[in-house]
Design a protein around this motif. Structure first.
Motif, mmCIF file in Angstrom:
data_model
loop_
_atom_site.group_PDB
_atom_site.id
_atom_site.type_symbol
_atom_site.label_atom_id
_atom_site.label_comp_id
_atom_site.label_asym_id
_atom_site.label_seq_id
_atom_site.Cartn_x
_atom_site.Cartn_y
_atom_site.Cartn_z
ATOM 1 N N GLY A 50 -1.077 9.091 10.998
ATOM 2 C CA GLY A 50 0.063 9.996 10.884
ATOM 3 C C GLY A 50 -0.401 11.423 11.070
ATOM 4 O O GLY A 50 -1.580 11.735 10.855
ATOM 5 N N MET A 51 0.512 12.285 11.444
ATOM 6 C CA MET A 51 0.184 13.689 11.719
ATOM 7 C C MET A 51 0.825 14.573 10.664
ATOM 8 O O MET A 51 1.943 14.309 10.213
ATOM 9 C CB MET A 51 0.696 14.058 13.106
ATOM 10 C CG MET A 51 0.159 15.366 13.638
ATOM 11 S SD MET A 51 -1.594 15.221 14.062
ATOM 12 C CE MET A 51 -1.968 16.960 14.403
ATOM 13 N N GLY A 52 0.150 15.651 10.281
ATOM 14 C CA GLY A 52 0.715 16.607 9.337
ATOM 15 C C GLY A 52 0.997 15.983 7.987
ATOM 16 O O GLY A 52 0.159 15.297 7.406
ATOM 17 N N LYS A 53 2.210 16.232 7.446
ATOM 18 C CA LYS A 53 2.577 15.686 6.138
ATOM 19 C C LYS A 53 2.578 14.164 6.158
ATOM 20 O O LYS A 53 2.199 13.516 5.176
ATOM 21 C CB LYS A 53 3.965 16.201 5.713
ATOM 22 C CG LYS A 53 4.114 17.715 5.688
ATOM 23 C CD LYS A 53 3.158 18.369 4.705
ATOM 24 C CE LYS A 53 3.452 19.869 4.575
ATOM 25 N NZ LYS A 53 3.241 20.600 5.850
ATOM 26 N N SER A 54 2.965 13.572 7.287
ATOM 27 C CA SER A 54 2.930 12.112 7.403
ATOM 28 C C SER A 54 1.494 11.601 7.304
ATOM 29 O O SER A 54 1.248 10.507 6.794
ATOM 30 C CB SER A 54 3.545 11.668 8.739
ATOM 31 O OG SER A 54 4.930 11.921 8.761
ATOM 32 N N GLY A 55 0.566 12.412 7.808
ATOM 33 C CA GLY A 55 -0.842 12.034 7.709
ATOM 34 C C GLY A 55 -1.327 12.034 6.272
ATOM 35 O O GLY A 55 -2.097 11.160 5.859
ATOM 36 N N ILE A 56 -0.864 13.013 5.506
ATOM 37 C CA ILE A 56 -1.243 13.063 4.084
ATOM 38 C C ILE A 56 -0.713 11.832 3.364
ATOM 39 O O ILE A 56 -1.416 11.206 2.569
ATOM 40 C CB ILE A 56 -0.714 14.355 3.434
ATOM 41 C CG1 ILE A 56 -1.404 15.573 4.063
ATOM 42 C CG2 ILE A 56 -0.926 14.330 1.926
ATOM 43 C CD1 ILE A 56 -0.807 16.903 3.649
ATOM 44 N N ILE A 57 0.540 11.464 3.655
ATOM 45 C CA ILE A 57 1.108 10.250 3.074
ATOM 46 C C ILE A 57 0.322 9.032 3.547
ATOM 47 O O ILE A 57 0.044 8.111 2.776
ATOM 48 C CB ILE A 57 2.593 10.116 3.473
ATOM 49 C CG1 ILE A 57 3.420 11.254 2.875
ATOM 50 C CG2 ILE A 57 3.148 8.761 3.033
ATOM 51 C CD1 ILE A 57 3.372 11.354 1.363
ATOM 52 N N GLY A 58 -0.065 9.026 4.821
ATOM 53 C CA GLY A 58 -0.836 7.917 5.370
ATOM 54 C C GLY A 58 -2.172 7.728 4.672
ATOM 55 O O GLY A 58 -2.615 6.601 4.439
ATOM 56 N N LYS A 59 -2.816 8.839 4.319
ATOM 57 C CA LYS A 59 -4.094 8.747 3.608
ATOM 58 C C LYS A 59 -3.912 8.064 2.256
ATOM 59 O O LYS A 59 -4.729 7.252 1.843
ATOM 60 C CB LYS A 59 -4.691 10.142 3.417
ATOM 61 C CG LYS A 59 -5.197 10.777 4.699
ATOM 62 C CD LYS A 59 -5.745 12.174 4.448
ATOM 63 C CE LYS A 59 -6.207 12.831 5.749
ATOM 64 N NZ LYS A 59 -6.713 14.206 5.523
ATOM 65 N N ILE A 97 2.923 6.418 11.168
ATOM 66 C CA ILE A 97 3.983 7.073 10.405
ATOM 67 C C ILE A 97 4.435 8.328 11.138
ATOM 68 O O ILE A 97 3.618 9.203 11.456
ATOM 69 C CB ILE A 97 3.486 7.454 8.990
ATOM 70 C CG1 ILE A 97 2.871 6.244 8.280
ATOM 71 C CG2 ILE A 97 4.629 8.020 8.163
ATOM 72 C CD1 ILE A 97 2.168 6.598 6.987
ATOM 73 N N SER A 98 5.722 8.410 11.403
ATOM 74 C CA SER A 98 6.297 9.603 12.039
ATOM 75 C C SER A 98 7.785 9.597 11.745
ATOM 76 O O SER A 98 8.493 8.680 12.162
ATOM 77 C CB SER A 98 6.063 9.580 13.550
ATOM 78 O OG SER A 98 6.849 10.566 14.198
ATOM 79 N N ASN A 99 8.264 10.592 11.047
ATOM 80 C CA ASN A 99 9.679 10.611 10.689
ATOM 81 C C ASN A 99 10.564 10.660 11.939
ATOM 82 O O ASN A 99 11.561 9.946 12.037
ATOM 83 C CB ASN A 99 9.979 11.815 9.789
ATOM 84 C CG ASN A 99 11.404 11.793 9.272
ATOM 85 O OD1 ASN A 99 11.896 10.771 8.813
ATOM 86 N ND2 ASN A 99 12.094 12.926 9.368
ATOM 87 N N SER A 100 10.169 11.448 12.900
ATOM 88 C CA SER A 100 10.961 11.556 14.131
ATOM 89 C C SER A 100 10.727 10.381 15.061
ATOM 90 O O SER A 100 11.579 10.053 15.896
ATOM 91 C CB SER A 100 10.612 12.852 14.867
ATOM 92 O OG SER A 100 9.278 12.779 15.375
#
Length: 311
Positions: A50-59, A97-100
């Motif tokens: 995931g990238m950005g905030k999604s990446g943090i959630i992914g971690k 993970i990507s909201n968009s």
């Protein structure tokens, strides 16, 4: 902003995010079951991206999976596109993970994943997005609104993605019959790891054990207790072992007053002290101590006292 408005605004955030999480249940479908089945049957790892905030959630999702019995790690999509895809085997399950569902760094990985024959699980808020349509299993984490008043900062959407990841981890735990002992193996440094994995011999005191003669007078017993630093003295007598603790000394003073100094270790000791054999789990030793309201256990091997285990 005054205190009342501050608290009401916070309550509004909780309400919006709670609604977002509750809404996930309504959209849960067979894709979730298929994702779980694929992970259970896989011989590889779960790679979360995931990238950005999604990446943090992914971690966080990857960490939860890894610590609950599902081998997993997080991969940054940018690093993946520049060489880290070499770590991905065809047996691995890929969770993106990507909201968009249109995050460029994530979408760019789709051709590789397709050619590498990886099973792709997508968590998006847009079922018609590029990522959702490319996925084998799409988990809908869409939300009606963000808690952010500007509808810009990911808030409800990241909470929803996190909750979906937790649901995956928990269901996988149940499917694998993951037990506290398994959890402890992956957390040896925590309290649970200590209790379930360690044995009393790993933690007991073995040096300069405070042994004293059964005939020793109280002053000598007190001296041995002080030197040992364990709050007790061990008495080795013909038919077994005894124990004199600081508490026994205090109770002896109350009972015998000044005449206590004429008493011997034999007259003050407990002749049936709590003992456990070498090999006893710390968990079992602590439960025994809690049940008996004591703070020390003698540890024996064959017919000898080899250590003292303390809380």
């Amino acid at each position: 902003m005054d205190a009342i408005r501050c608290i009401e605004a916070a309550k509004s955030v909780f309400a919006i995010e709670a609604k977002a999480v509750a809404g996930l249940a309504e959209r849960l479908d067979n894709s979730f079951f298929e994702a779980v089945q694929q992970i259970l049957e896989s011989r590889g790892r779960v790679i979360v991206c995931g990238m950005g905030k999604s990446g943090i959630i992914g971690k966080k999702i990857a960490a939860t999976l890894a610590s609950t019995g599902t081998p997993s790690f997080f991969m940054h999509p940018g690093e993946a596109y520049h060489g880290d895809l070499g770590m991905v085997t065809s047996d691995d399950i890929f969770v993106a993970i990507s909201n968009s569902g249109e995050t460029d760094e994530v979408v760019k990985l789709i051709p590789f994943l397709r050619s590498n024959r990886n099973y792709l699980v997508a968590l998006t808020g847009k079922p018609e997005s590029t990522l959702a349509r490319a996925a084998h299993s799409h988990l809908d984490v869409s939300v009606e609104e963000e808690a952010c008043p500007l509808q810009l900062a990911p808030t409800s959407s990241t909470t929803a993605a996190l909750a979906m990841g937790d649901a995956l981890a928990v269901i996988l735990m149940k499917a694998r019959d993951f037990r506290p002992e398994n959890f402890a193996r992956f957390h040896p440094g925590g309290t649970l790891g200590r209790r379930l994995l360690s044995k009393v011999e790993d933690e007991m005191v073995t040096v300069n054990l405070p042994f004293v003669s059964v005939h020793a007078k109280v002053l000598e017993v007190i001296h041995i207790i002080s030197c040992g630093g364990l709050g007790l003295a061990i008495i080795d007598f013909e038919s077994g072992f005894g124990l004199v603790t600081d508490g026994d000394i205090r109770r002896g003073i109350e009972l015998y007053s000044n005449t206590i100094f004429d008493k011997t270790a034999a007259e003050l000791m407990s002749s049936d002290p709590s003992m456990v054999p070498v090999g006893t789990r710390v968990e079992d030793a602590l439960l025994l101590m809690e049940n008996r309201s004591i703070t020390s256990l003698l540890v024996f091997q064959e017919r000898s006292i080899v250590g003292v285990f303390k809380k």
